[in-house]
Design an enzyme around this catalytic site. Structure first.
Site, short mmCIF file in Angstrom:
data_model
loop_
_atom_site.label_atom_id
_atom_site.label_comp_id
_atom_site.label_asym_id
_atom_site.label_seq_id
_atom_site.Cartn_x
_atom_site.Cartn_y
_atom_site.Cartn_z
N HIS A 1 53.15 48.17 28.96
CA HIS A 1 54.09 47.50 29.86
C HIS A 1 55.47 47.51 29.20
O HIS A 1 55.59 47.19 28.00
CB HIS A 1 53.69 46.03 30.07
N HIS B 1 47.83 51.53 29.03
CA HIS B 1 49.20 51.52 29.57
C HIS B 1 50.03 50.53 28.78
O HIS B 1 49.57 49.45 28.43
CB HIS B 1 49.21 51.18 31.06
P1 5GP Z 1 46.96 45.05 32.94
O1 5GP Z 1 46.70 43.74 33.65
O2 5GP Z 1 45.73 45.92 32.95
O3 5GP Z 1 47.57 44.90 31.59
O4 5GP Z 1 48.08 45.78 33.80
C1 5GP Z 1 47.79 46.44 34.98
C2 5GP Z 1 49.05 46.44 35.79
O5 5GP Z 1 48.91 47.41 36.82
C3 5GP Z 1 49.37 45.10 36.46
O6 5GP Z 1 50.63 44.64 36.03
C4 5GP Z 1 49.33 45.44 37.94
O7 5GP Z 1 50.32 44.75 38.68
C5 5GP Z 1 49.56 46.93 37.96
N1 5GP Z 1 48.96 47.61 39.08
C6 5GP Z 1 47.75 47.37 39.65
N2 5GP Z 1 47.51 48.24 40.64
C7 5GP Z 1 48.59 49.06 40.70
C8 5GP Z 1 48.92 50.17 41.54
O8 5GP Z 1 48.18 50.59 42.42
N3 5GP Z 1 50.13 50.78 41.30
C9 5GP Z 1 50.98 50.35 40.33
N4 5GP Z 1 52.13 51.01 40.19
N5 5GP Z 1 50.70 49.30 39.52
C10 5GP Z 1 49.51 48.67 39.71
#
Ligand code: 5GP
Ligand code: ZN
Length: 120
Positions: free
Chosen positions: A109, A107
């Site tokens: 951001h 993903h």
């Molecule tokens: P990472 O930390 O893997 O780069 O980003 C994962 C992102 O997913 C985090 O910013 C977190 O807040 C978001 N996130 C986690 N669970 C959910 C969810 O159930 N729905 C949405 N829309 N975002 C989520």
């Protein structure tokens, strides 16, 4: 089975993409979906995800080049949609635990709407 094309029932973002977990899509096409982060780090915080399950940027292959390019085009459009394209925004791939990756479905951001310090 190629894990990169199979939807993963254990993957939260695969469930969101399939509509099995609630989320507010702000963009959707055959290659990607985009939805708001539930714990936004800025007034604008959207995630652009491929519909194909790819765990991390480390797993991206040459054949995914068009997909990656498309993810950035969508990020660019979302920046316009949320009116941060001129003030400024950041696009980020967190890769693995040391960089804060918590969801192992690729993903991008898209973060903006406030002053973003550097280094993060
Ligand atoms: P990472 O930390 O893997 O780069 O980003 C994962 C992102 O997913 C985090 O910013 C977190 O807040 C978001 N996130 C986690 N669970 C959910 C969810 O159930 N729905 C949405 N829309 N975002 C989520
Ligand atoms: Zn997934």
């Amino acid at each position: 089975m190629d894990y990169r094309v199979e939807m993963q029932s254990s993957c939260l973002f695969c469930r969101i993409i399939r509509g099995e977990s609630p989320s507010q899509f702000v963009y959707q096409d055959q290659l990607v979906v985009a939805f708001k982060d539930t714990r936004p780090q800025a007034p604008v915080h959207v995630l652009v995800c491929p519909t194909k399950h790819i765990p991390t940027l480390n797993d991206v292959q040459e054949e995914d080049n068009a997909l990656l390019s498309h993810m950035f085009q969508v990020a660019k459009s979302l920046a316009v949609q949320f009116s941060v394209h001129e003030t400024g925004y950041r696009t980020v791939f967190n890769v693995n635990a040391g960089a804060g990756q918590t969801i192992y479905h690729l993903h991008l951001h898209v973060i903006g709407g406030r002053l973003l310090s550097w280094p993060p």
